[in-house]
Design a protein around this motif. Structure first.
Motif, PDB file in Angstrom:
ATOM      1  N   GLU A 237       0.948  -1.098   0.044  1.00 36.47           N
ATOM      2  CA  GLU A 237       0.078   0.081   0.060  1.00 36.47           C
ATOM      3  C   GLU A 237       1.075   0.837  -0.169  1.00 36.47           C
ATOM      4  N   ASP A 238       1.888   1.449   0.908  1.00 35.23           N
ATOM      5  CA  ASP A 238       2.484   2.497   0.919  1.00 35.23           C
ATOM      6  C   ASP A 238       4.544   2.417   0.935  1.00 35.23           C
ATOM      7  N   TYR A 239       4.238   1.359   0.696  1.00 35.30           N
ATOM      8  CA  TYR A 239       5.783   0.754   0.320  1.00 35.30           C
ATOM      9  C   TYR A 239       6.881   0.747   2.039  1.00 35.30           C
ATOM     10  N   SER A 240       6.005   1.154   3.266  1.00 33.26           N
ATOM     11  CA  SER A 240       6.421   1.456   4.461  1.00 33.26           C
ATOM     12  C   SER A 240       7.110  -0.551   4.571  1.00 33.26           C
ATOM     13  N   PHE A 241       7.718  -0.510   6.028  1.00 24.05           N
ATOM     14  CA  PHE A 241       8.591  -1.886   6.366  1.00 24.05           C
ATOM     15  C   PHE A 241       7.788  -2.217   7.643  1.00 24.05           C
ATOM     16  N   GLU A 242       8.036  -3.180   7.762  1.00 22.00           N
ATOM     17  CA  GLU A 242       7.027  -3.723   8.998  1.00 22.00           C
ATOM     18  C   GLU A 242       7.733  -5.217   9.770  1.00 22.00           C
ATOM     19  N   LEU A 243       7.552  -5.523  10.933  1.00 19.80           N
ATOM     20  CA  LEU A 243       8.294  -6.286  11.352  1.00 19.80           C
ATOM     21  C   LEU A 243       6.848  -7.366  12.144  1.00 19.80           C
TER      22      LEU A 243
END
Length: 252
Positions: A237-243
């Motif tokens: 969706e927004d190219y953020s990174f999550e763990l």
């Protein structure tokens, strides 16, 4: 005698693997770089040693689409203490199934699935109970979302994601000291897109509104490495990174 520790990275001749080797070397890690293209591996070694002459860089040339070479490669590394193994080697094909080149698809299956499974299994069998060890397998956003014109590639990456998540939970349940993790990049500026689209002039800016560089993805690998999470993923969706913990349901 205590052996020096190494980080092994497949597919290190370009892209995310190339950048990741530099990132780990920046932390003082000794590096084993693995790929088919020996000239590019020597270039990478020279670049690392220019900045970090104290780091040991080992070059291993292998075609990981050949299962015999995969096993020979692993056997050749028995003398090293491998603290971290990163299965980054892989490629994609973006085309309709009706237009698929079967030989190319078979090579992708051998590399993306067979080689990764063999190397992961051998590494776990040797190091599951060694403190501080990590196995990091590189999947894709297409390993969690079905992708148009990439049916086989997406399926190979679903395999990587589910295999690694399941392995991570199995290791935890059995009290192993090793951690298994999976990284799921989205569009990344590297040779990957050019090869997948069979276009040496493939333009990332025209194809994608957003994407990451290989260097940015290598930073995400380090974030995953430093965490206690199983999955590191780029959100489409927004190219953020999550763990996160595992994404697939676990029947254990």
């Amino acid at each position: 005698m205590i052996k020096q520790k190494y980080t092994a990275i497949t597919g290190a001749s370009s892209g995310i693997g190339y950048a990741a080797a530099k990132k780990f070397a920046n932390r003082g890690k000794n590096i084993i770089i693995i790929a088919r293209r020996e000239t590019l591996l020597h270039q990478l070694k020279d670049e690392i040693l220019e900045d970090h002459p104290e780091v040991d860089v080992v070059i291993k040339v292998a075609d990981l689409s050949n299962a015999t070479e995969v096993i020979q490669l692993y056997k050749s590394l028995k003398q090293y203490h491998i603290e971290t193994w990163i299965n980054n080697a892989g490629f994609g094909i973006h085309t309709l199934i009706k237009d698929e080149d079967l030989g190319r698809a078979q090579n992708m299956l051998h590399l993306n699935i067979e080689a990764l499974t063999i190397l992961s299994t051998l590494y776990v069998q040797d190091y599951a109970n060694v403190e501080g060890t990590q196995l990091i397998n590189i999947s894709s956003a297409a390993g969690y979302n079905m992708a148009p014109t990439a049916v086989i590639y997406s399926a190979t990456k679903f395999y990587v994601s589910s295999f690694t998540e399941n392995l991570a939970l199995e290791l935890r349940e059995n009290g192993a000291k090793m951690q298994a993790k999976v990284l799921a990049p989205a569009a990344t500026e590297s040779e990957f897109a050019k090869i997948a689209n069979s276009d040496k002039d493939f333009d990332m800016d025209q194809a994608f509104d957003k994407y990451h560089t290989s260097d940015e993805m290598a930073e995400f690998i380090l974030q995953l490495y430093d965490s206690d999470k199983i999955v590191g993923s780029v959100l489409s969706e927004d190219y953020s990174f999550e763990l996160t913990s595992n994404k697939f349901p676990y029947l254990g």
